[in-house]
Design an enzyme around this catalytic site. Structure first.
Site, PDB file in Angstrom:
ATOM      1  N   LYS A  73       0.832  -1.220   0.000  1.00  0.00           N
ATOM      2  CA  LYS A  73       0.000   0.000   0.000  1.00  0.00           C
ATOM      3  C   LYS A  73       0.862   1.264   0.000  1.00  0.00           C
ATOM      4  O   LYS A  73       0.611   2.193  -0.778  1.00  0.00           O
ATOM      5  CB  LYS A  73      -0.924  -0.028   1.220  1.00  0.00           C
ATOM      6  N   THR A  75       3.999   1.479  -0.939  1.00  0.00           N
ATOM      7  CA  THR A  75       4.708   1.487  -2.216  1.00  0.00           C
ATOM      8  C   THR A  75       3.826   2.060  -3.320  1.00  0.00           C
ATOM      9  O   THR A  75       4.274   2.849  -4.157  1.00  0.00           O
ATOM     10  CB  THR A  75       5.142   0.058  -2.580  1.00  0.00           C
ATOM     11  N   ARG A  96       2.477   8.196   6.919  1.00  0.00           N
ATOM     12  CA  ARG A  96       2.793   8.197   8.342  1.00  0.00           C
ATOM     13  C   ARG A  96       4.265   7.886   8.586  1.00  0.00           C
ATOM     14  O   ARG A  96       4.950   7.351   7.729  1.00  0.00           O
ATOM     15  CB  ARG A  96       1.939   7.142   9.065  1.00  0.00           C
ATOM     16  N   LYS A 107       8.010  -5.972  10.501  1.00  0.00           N
ATOM     17  CA  LYS A 107       8.035  -5.282   9.218  1.00  0.00           C
ATOM     18  C   LYS A 107       9.436  -4.955   8.718  1.00  0.00           C
ATOM     19  O   LYS A 107       9.717  -5.038   7.528  1.00  0.00           O
ATOM     20  CB  LYS A 107       7.213  -3.985   9.293  1.00  0.00           C
ATOM     21  N   ALA A 275      -3.504   1.596  12.552  1.00  0.00           N
ATOM     22  CA  ALA A 275      -4.902   1.503  12.126  1.00  0.00           C
ATOM     23  C   ALA A 275      -5.647   0.374  12.816  1.00  0.00           C
ATOM     24  O   ALA A 275      -6.877   0.383  12.841  1.00  0.00           O
ATOM     25  CB  ALA A 275      -4.983   1.320  10.614  1.00  0.00           C
ATOM     26  N   PHE A 303      -3.464  -0.444   6.948  1.00  0.00           N
ATOM     27  CA  PHE A 303      -4.042  -1.776   6.804  1.00  0.00           C
ATOM     28  C   PHE A 303      -5.164  -1.789   5.759  1.00  0.00           C
ATOM     29  O   PHE A 303      -5.153  -1.002   4.826  1.00  0.00           O
ATOM     30  CB  PHE A 303      -4.494  -2.324   8.153  1.00  0.00           C
ATOM     31  N   PHE A 383       3.628  -8.303  -9.122  1.00  0.00           N
ATOM     32  CA  PHE A 383       4.746  -9.136  -8.714  1.00  0.00           C
ATOM     33  C   PHE A 383       5.238  -9.900  -9.940  1.00  0.00           C
ATOM     34  O   PHE A 383       4.440 -10.249 -10.819  1.00  0.00           O
ATOM     35  CB  PHE A 383       4.335 -10.125  -7.612  1.00  0.00           C
ATOM     36  N   TRP A 411       6.854  -0.715  -8.424  1.00  0.00           N
ATOM     37  CA  TRP A 411       7.934  -1.312  -7.633  1.00  0.00           C
ATOM     38  C   TRP A 411       9.146  -1.562  -8.519  1.00  0.00           C
ATOM     39  O   TRP A 411      10.288  -1.293  -8.135  1.00  0.00           O
ATOM     40  CB  TRP A 411       7.460  -2.633  -7.014  1.00  0.00           C
TER      41      TRP A 411
END
Length: 558
Positions: A73, A75, A96, A107, A275, A303, A383, A411
Site C-alpha cells: 500500500k 509502495t 505516516r 516489518k 490503524a 491496513f 509481482f 515497484w
C-alpha cells in the site's frame, strides 16, 4: 533475475537538497527548518499563511486485508505520487512515520519499496526527526505528574483504583502490558496496577494527528481524562496542570516533516497512529497543508479498507473537514491466492481458480468504500510471478463490481510503471463523481455507531458487549460525549475478529472487550476480540537481522 533490496536502491538515490523539494510546492527556504540536508520541518507561520488557498484533489490509497504475501500500500502511494508528477500534475505525498516497534518486530521498515520509496529510508525508519520520542516523553510526563499528584496529598481526590492513563513506549514489549507500579514502600508512592501501550496507540499521538495548530493541541491535551474520583467524576489533564509542559515538548513535533521520493517528489511524513488500534492516518495538519500547496495529494490509511479507510472517512475527514476525490484499493494476485486458500509456500505456480476464489475479499472492500459515495479504482500491485491469466481474472472480477483494475509496476519501474494508474486517478478525481458522506451521523448513539460499522463494514450479524460496556457508553453519552465517532481496535487480517478467517465471511459476531474514551482526540476506542494495544515481538524478530556492516551502513532494514 536478481533484484536489488529496498535499502540498496535507497542508497543509490539521487537526492536533492530539501529546499529544492520545498520549492516545487512554493515553500520558501526560510519556511523550512532543516534537519540535515534531506529533511526539514515546515514552519507554523508558513502553514497559517496558506490557509486561504483552495484545496487540491485528495486521493486516498487503501488496500485489501493484509496477508503474509504482501500488498504494497505504501509502495503504491509513493508510486502513484511519482506517476502523477510524471504526467504533469503537481503532486505531493502524505504518509505516516514508522514505529520502532514493528520495525524491529515483523516489518523491518515502512517507507515503500523497490523504485517507489521515500528517502532517507534508514533515518525515516529509525529516529527520523524525533517526533515519536517527543510524543512518548509528553505522554509519560503526564503519567509521572499523575502519580506525583497522588503522592503529594492528592488534592484532586483521585481514586487510585481508577487511574485510566497508562504509560507508553515505542517498542513491542509484551512484558509491559500489565504491571504493578510504586512497589518498595512509602517513598515510592501508592502501588497500583497499570500497564504500557505502544506509542502509536497513545491518545497524545492521536491528538497530534488531529490538532489544527498549537493552541488546538494544548486544548485537546487538556481534555484528556486521566482518572476518576470515587464519585466517578472525571479528572482531566488540565487539572493536573500538565497540558502546558506537554505542548512545549510537542512544539517541534507538531510541524510536518518534508522529505522526498526516489524521483524527488515532495513527501510529507508526519504522525503514525496504527490503524488496528488507533485511527491509522497521517496528521491532519500535513494533509490539509499539502492540499493548499499541491494539485494532487496522495495519502494512505493503514491496513485494509475495513480499518484504515473506514477511520479515514469517519474520523479524519470529519475532524479535518476534508473529503477524498477518489480512492485507490491496492490488491495483489498473490494475496488473492491466499484469500482463495493457497499457502504462502505455494504461491508461485499459476492458479487462476484460487485467484477467483479469493477475489470476494477485494469485492467487499470495493463495495464498502463505494458506500461512502466516492469513486474507486483498484491498483494491482505487480509481482514478477503474476501471470497474464491471473491478472485478467482480477480485472474481470473488478469489472463485474463496476470498477476498473489497473496493473501497476511502480515497484519495478517507478513512475514509468504507475503512469496508467495515475491517468485513471486523474480521470476519476476530475469527474465530479465524489459525493462523500460519513457512514453515520454525529447524533447516533455510541453503541449504534459500533453496530453500524460492524454490520455495514464487517458484515457481522451482531455486536457482543456485556452490560458493563453498554452502561459505560451510556454514561459517556450523558456526560456529553455521545457525538464522538468510533475508533475500532480490531485485527487487521480479517473482516472478523478472528485473524485466521480470510475472504469475505458473513454470519459472524464482533465481541467488544473494552471501551476507552479519548476525549482529547475526540473519539471512543472500541477494543474487539484479542487485539492488543501493546504488541509483542514475533518468535524471530526483525531486530535479529538489523546491524551495522563493516562500512558502517545499516543492514536488515527492508
Amino acid at each position: 533475475m536478481k533484484y536489488k533490496s529496498d535499502i540498496e536502491i535507497a542508497r543509490e538515490a539521487s537526492k536533492k537538497p530539501i529546499h529544492e523539494i520545498g520549492a516545487k510546492l512554493g515553500i520558501p527556504s526560510a519556511s523550512l527548518v532543516p534537519y540535515g540536508h534531506d529533511k526539514a520541518k515546515l514552519s507554523q507561520d508558513f502553514i497559517r499563511s496558506v490557509q486561504g488557498r483552495e484545496n487540491g484533489k485528495l486521493i486516498l490509497v487503501t488496500a485489501i486485508n493484509p496477508t503474509p504475501a504482501g500488498e504494497g500500500k505504501t509502495t503504491t502511494t509513493v508510486g502513484l505520487g511519482d506517476g502523477l508528477n510524471r504526467i504533469g500534475k503537481n503532486a505531493a505525498i502524505c504518509i505516516r512515520e514508522a514505529s520502532l516497534g514493528p520495525c524491529f518486530g515483523m516489518k523491518g521498515g515502512a517507507a515503500g519499496g523497490g523504485h517507489a520509496q521515500v528517502v532517507p529510508m534508514e533515518e525515516m525508519n529509525l529516529h527520523f526527526t524525533g517526533d515519536f520520542h517527543a510524543i512518548t516523553s509528553a505522554h509519560n510526563l503526564l503519567s509521572a505528574m499523575i502519580d506525583n499528584h497522588i503522592y503529594w496529598g492528592n488534592t484532586l481526590e483521585i481514586d487510585v483504583r481508577r487511574v485510566v492513563w497508562r504509560r507508553v513506549i515505542d517498542m513491542n514489549d509484551r512484558a509491559l502490558r500489565d504491571i504493578m507500579t510504586s512497589l518498595g514502600g512509602v517513598p515510592n508512592g501508592f502501588p497500583r496496577q497499570t500497564g504500557f501501550d505502544i506509542t502509536v496507540a497513545s491518545e497524545v499521538m492521536a491528538i497530534l494527528c488531529l490538532a489544527n495548530d498549537l493552541e488546538d493541541l494544548q486544548n485537546r491535551l487538556g481534555e484528556i481524562i486521566v482518572a476518576y474520583r470515587r464519585d466517578r467524576s472525571p479528572v482531566y489533564c488540565r487539572d493536573i496542570k500538565a497540558d502546558g509542559a506537554m505542548t512545549v515538548l510537542l512544539k517541534d513535533a507538531m510541524q510536518p516533516n518534508l522529505v522526498q521520493t526516489l524521483e524527488n517528489s515532495p513527501a510529507f511524513v508526519h504522525g503514525g497512529p496504527f490503524a488496528n488500534i488507533a485511527h491509522g492516518c497521517n496528521s491532519a495538519i500535513a494533509t490539509t497543508t499539502a492540499l493548499k500547496l499541491a494539485d494532487y495529494v496522495v495519502t494512505e490509511a493503514g491496513f485494509g479498507a475495513d480499518l484504515g479507510a473506514e477511520k479515514f472517512m469517519n474520523i479524519k475527514c470529519r475532524k479535518a473537514g476534508i473529503a477524498p476525490d477518489a480512492v485507490v484499493i491496492v490488491a495483489t494476485v498473490r494475496a488473492m491466492k491466499m484469500n482463495g486458500g493457497v499457502a504462502k509456500a505455494d504461491l508461485g505456480p499459476e492458479n487462476v481458480e484460487a485467484v477467483q476464489q479469493g477475489c470476494p475479499n477485494l469485492g467487499r472492500h470495493i463495495a464498502n468504500v463505494k458506500s461512502f459515495g466516492v469513486p474507486v479504482v483498484v491498483a494491482i500491485n505487480h509481482f514478477v510471478t503474476d501471470t497474464d491469466a491471473e491478472i485478467q481474472a482480477v480485472q474481470a472480477y473488478v469489472a463485474q463490481q463496476g470498477s476498473e483494475a489497473i496493473l501497476s509496476r511502480h515497484w519495478e519501474h517507478g513512475s514509468a510503471g504507475s503512469e496508467a494508474l495515475a491517468r485513471k486517478v486523474v480521470e476519476l478525481a476530475e469527474s465530479g463523481m465524489s459525493h462523500f458522506a460519513p457512514l453515520y451521523p454525529d447524533n447516533m448513539p455510541l453503541f449504534q455507531k459500533i453496530e453500524t460499522i460492524a454490520k455495514q463494514i464487517y458484515h457481522a450479524d451482531e455486536v457482543l458487549a456485556d452490560h458493563k460496556i453498554r452502561a459505560q457508553l451510556a454514561e459517556w453519552e450523558k456526560a456529553g460525549y455521545g457525538h464522538l465517532p468510533i475508533c475500532m481496535a480490531k485485527t487487521q487480517y480479517s473482516f472478523t475478529t478472528d485473524p485466521s478467517r480470510r475472504g469475505a465471511p458473513t454470519g459472524h459476531s464482533v465481541p467488544v472487550r473494552e471501551v476507552r474514551l479519548s476525549a482529547g482526540a475526540g473519539f471512543v476506542v472500541v477494543i474487539c476480540g484479542e487485539i492488543m494495544t501493546m504488541p509483542g515481538l514475533p518468535r524471530v524478530p526483525s531486530a535479529e537481522a538489523i546491524m551495522l556492516n563493516t562500512q558502517g551502513q545499516i543492514e536488515g532494514l527492508f
